[in-house]
Every structure is written in C-alpha cells, then in structure tokens.
Design a protein around this motif. Sequence first.
Motif, PDB file in Angstrom:
ATOM      1  N   GLY A 156     -26.108 -18.629 -41.620  1.00  0.00           N
ATOM      2  CA  GLY A 156     -24.725 -18.891 -41.261  1.00  0.00           C
ATOM      3  C   GLY A 156     -23.749 -17.849 -41.770  1.00  0.00           C
ATOM      4  N   GLY A 157     -24.085 -17.195 -42.899  1.00  0.00           N
ATOM      5  CA  GLY A 157     -23.145 -16.286 -43.531  1.00  0.00           C
ATOM      6  C   GLY A 157     -23.607 -14.844 -43.619  1.00  0.00           C
ATOM      7  N   PHE A 158     -24.673 -14.477 -42.912  1.00  0.00           N
ATOM      8  CA  PHE A 158     -25.224 -13.124 -42.985  1.00  0.00           C
ATOM      9  C   PHE A 158     -24.303 -12.132 -42.289  1.00  0.00           C
ATOM     10  N   GLY A 159     -24.198 -10.938 -42.874  1.00  0.00           N
ATOM     11  CA  GLY A 159     -23.451  -9.854 -42.259  1.00  0.00           C
ATOM     12  C   GLY A 159     -24.287  -8.591 -42.189  1.00  0.00           C
ATOM     13  N   ALA A 164     -20.558  -7.812 -35.174  1.00  0.00           N
ATOM     14  CA  ALA A 164     -19.091  -7.755 -35.132  1.00  0.00           C
ATOM     15  C   ALA A 164     -18.455  -8.888 -35.925  1.00  0.00           C
ATOM     16  N   ASP A 165     -19.037 -10.077 -35.849  1.00  0.00           N
ATOM     17  CA  ASP A 165     -18.463 -11.242 -36.523  1.00  0.00           C
ATOM     18  C   ASP A 165     -19.432 -11.819 -37.548  1.00  0.00           C
ATOM     19  N   GLY A 166     -20.179 -10.927 -38.196  1.00  0.00           N
ATOM     20  CA  GLY A 166     -21.102 -11.361 -39.227  1.00  0.00           C
ATOM     21  C   GLY A 166     -20.384 -12.115 -40.331  1.00  0.00           C
ATOM     22  N   GLY A 167     -21.118 -13.025 -40.957  1.00  0.00           N
ATOM     23  CA  GLY A 167     -20.550 -13.801 -42.038  1.00  0.00           C
ATOM     24  C   GLY A 167     -19.720 -14.986 -41.590  1.00  0.00           C
ATOM     25  N   ILE A 257     -19.831  -8.024 -47.033  1.00  0.00           N
ATOM     26  CA  ILE A 257     -20.932  -8.849 -46.525  1.00  0.00           C
ATOM     27  C   ILE A 257     -21.925  -7.998 -45.748  1.00  0.00           C
ATOM     28  N   ALA A 258     -21.420  -7.022 -44.987  1.00  0.00           N
ATOM     29  CA  ALA A 258     -22.315  -6.140 -44.239  1.00  0.00           C
ATOM     30  C   ALA A 258     -23.187  -5.319 -45.183  1.00  0.00           C
TER      31      ALA A 258
END
Length: 508
Positions: A156-159, A164-167, A257-258
């Motif tokens: 759910g929160g991976f980047g 483009a909308d990771g996290g 996060i990325a």
Amino acid sequence: MRTLLALAVLLTACGTATSTQAAPDPAVVRTDAGTVRGSVSGEHRIFQGIRYATAGRWEPPRPAPAWQGVRDATAPGAMCPQVGSPYAPVRSEDEDCLFLNVTTPAEPAKPGARRPVMVWLHGDGALGAGHYSDARRLAAKGTVVVTINYRLGVFGGFGHPGLADGGTYGLQDQTEALRWVRRNAAAFGGDPGNVTVFGISYGASSIGALLTSPGAKGLFHRAIMQSGETMMDMPAGSMVPGLEALPSFMWRPKAEIAALGEAYARQLGCDSLACLRALPVKKILDVPQIMNVFQVYAYGNRVLPQSPDEALRKGRFHRVPVLAGATRDEHRLFVAMNYDIQGKTPNYPKLVREAFGRKAPDILRKYPVNRYKSPSIAWATVLTDRMWARATHEQNTLLARHVPVYGYEFADREAPMFLPLESGFDWGAYHAGDLPYLFEEKDTPLPPAQRALSDQMIGYWTNFARAGDPNGDGLPTWPRASSGTLALEPGKIRVIDYAARHRLGFWK
C-alpha cells in the motif's frame, strides 16, 4: 355487459397476481456491478466479501468488473497481504483482496427515508481487515456500516522512481471504496449524501489524508478520527528504541519513499519495476520489517499534493464536521511492548536525554520518576503528553477554525485488554482501548460499567453520523472543542481542560 364482465375478470386476476407476488428477498441486493446474497439474522442484514475494486501490484484500483448471476456474500473476502504480529498472528499472501462488508438493520427504512452511512477504516497499516470489526451494534442504531480492506505495508505504501503516485495505494483503495459507497449506498438503504468516514490509529491518520486529498472531495460528509497521528512527530526512541527522531509519524516526501523503495528493490535482487512485480508475495513478505517500513503515505503527488499536517495548518482541507480525540494513556501500549512484555525495564533518564537533549532536565523535573508506578509509566506519560495529546490538540484547534469539531478523550483506565498481551502491566486507557466499545469483541466481553459507556459512545458516534452533532436524548451534553473536551469514562462523562490535563502549556 360482456365487456364489463371481461374487465372485472381481468382486474380480479391482476389483483390476485399482485397479492400473491413474493416479497423481495432482504438477503439479496443488486449493486452496480451485480447481485449479492448476504445473510439475515435477528436484527441485522450482513453482506460480506463484496468486491469493490481490483488492482495490479502498485497500480491504482479500478472499479470491480460486472458479474452475472448472484454472488455469495455470506463470508469475508481475502485479507490483503500481511505477516501478522505477536498480538495478531495472521498471515495472507492474496493480492486479490479489495473487498468490503455491509451491515444494516434487518428492518427496512421508513418509506422515503435513507439511513446515514458509516465507512470504517481499520487501524494498523501493516495488518488487519474490515471483517474483524463487528458492526452490528452500530447498525442497530439505524446506520449502514461499511468496513473495508485496503492494501497494507509495502503493497500500500511502496514507492519507486517509476511510480507516479507511489506511496499512496492504500489511500487510493480507501477513496475507491468511498466511490463504491456513493454508487451503492442506496441499494442497502443508505444515504449517499450522508457518509461518515471513521477510523482508528492508522485508519484515523488515513482520514487526515482523505481530508486533504483532492480525489476524496465530496465523497464523505463527516469524519471521526480516533487516536490519529496526522500532526504527530516522533522524538528519538519514542516508538522503537534506538530509532532516530522523525519530523512526521505518517508523511514522507515522494522522493524519500522512492529512494527507500529502490533500496528494498536491491535487497530483493531487482533493478526494475517489472522484476519487483513478478516476485512472489511470499518473497516480499519475508524481508524483515518491509511491511512496517512502508506504513506511511507519500506526498508531493497527484493523490496527496501536500503533507496533510501542513495542509491543515494552512486550512486546506474539505469542510466537513469532525469528531476527534485520543485515549488518556496512549503510549503505555507501545512502552510495554518495547520493554515490560520482554522482561525489560527502560532507563528513563537516559531515554529522556536521548529524546530531548538539553531540555531533558526540565522534563525530568516535570515528570519525576518517583511520581509514577514505574519507569515505564513515567516514560509513557511523557510521550503521551508530548506526542499524542499535543498533536491531537493542535489538530482539533486547527480544524475548529473552519468547521464544527467535537473533541474527546477516552479515559477509562479499567478498559479490558482485548489484545493477547499479558505482563501484569497497568495498561490504563491505552491506545485503541476504545475499540471494543464500538465494535463487539467476542473474546473480551465488557463488564456492566464498560457496557454502559459503550452504549453511550455508540449513541454519540451514530448521532454524529446522522446529523454532524453527537448530542442526543439521554446523553451528557458534548460541547464543541472550543469549549472543552469530553472525557469518556464509566459513570462520569464530563468536560475537561484537555490542555491542562496533559501539560500542553509546558510542552508548548
């Protein structure tokens, strides 16, 4: 004459057909994607495992595809991937998990009337599922309650630089579930124009995000936030011994996060998203702490353009009434799990020095260890006041500048411990200790005094869902937050000075 006789016969036949026509089956409901059959038992209708969306790994959710026939809705859908914890020994490796559950009164609503809808976001961003929350007592007050699954932890929160909308995938799931509610509430007797989103802990923080997410605008009309971390930072060692201080408990810039995602990708032996998406769920789950590390939301993207705490400070949020609060002894649970349950005693002065540096002597004087039952209680009190109470008070004060806000403190220090934790520890009014007061816990029945408080809380919560105001017949008056905070305690619900109780003048 013949014509009149023929007409009489025809009318009689029609009348007979009408009078013998079978009544609609209350267990069967037609949603926008297809028909489901739930169960009717006593005073409730319950529908479980309704698919509201589908999603590939780290892709936005899409509305559930249509189906033919009648789907069974008498059992929960699969939980989203998770590895569980010492207090919740559950595990799932099923990514096809975007299901929800609906609980309604068995008796149909009055003609022309629709019931308020309450959408529950469970707590803990690394484990849990909607079906664990038994909503029958809330529904018995005349509400339609929806509990949902959403993607957790790394799913759910991976980047990653390629996302483009990771996290934000868990947050996108919650938003898609609210869209489903808007389309389908009426089919279950609910009012799509009167939706309350409510949640606890991570779920409450998610509501902080929904309040500031452009995509959630208009999807809910009231919000209840229980022990949320929207405005919270983390002093060093506060949540996990040895962990450095962080400026926010929940929110991270998308670049951070990325970068974190890239580091874990290398640990998993992948240099591309395609490689990561092809990995078995089990291999990802088996990486130590990977579910916990991604229990955050990324901002600076389409879903969350700005960090929600900063958005609230600038008044940039959806204008809906809010009911929000925390428990009196929030941090005792976390301190006990880090120390007492493991047979350890915290070095209180050392922890205060590491967390607060040059301010430590003032804090140790304000919170002397000999005032408390143990070093653990002393440390927990410091962090409850500094982290939870300060953040909750700031949140409610900011919101109250623009919308009606009702603040509370769950203060029942005799609340039963519903988690499988045994240590002889004095839990007090611990984090999430209010959960069994709203949702039935089969293994932890409430004693009479707690049951009476539970009835009052359910009354307040459902009144608020109905009208944006928790007050109602037979309940102690609850003023708006600008006039005080309501302490919820068996037999003595009363208005308190929240800032004074938690020494917020000192922490300011």
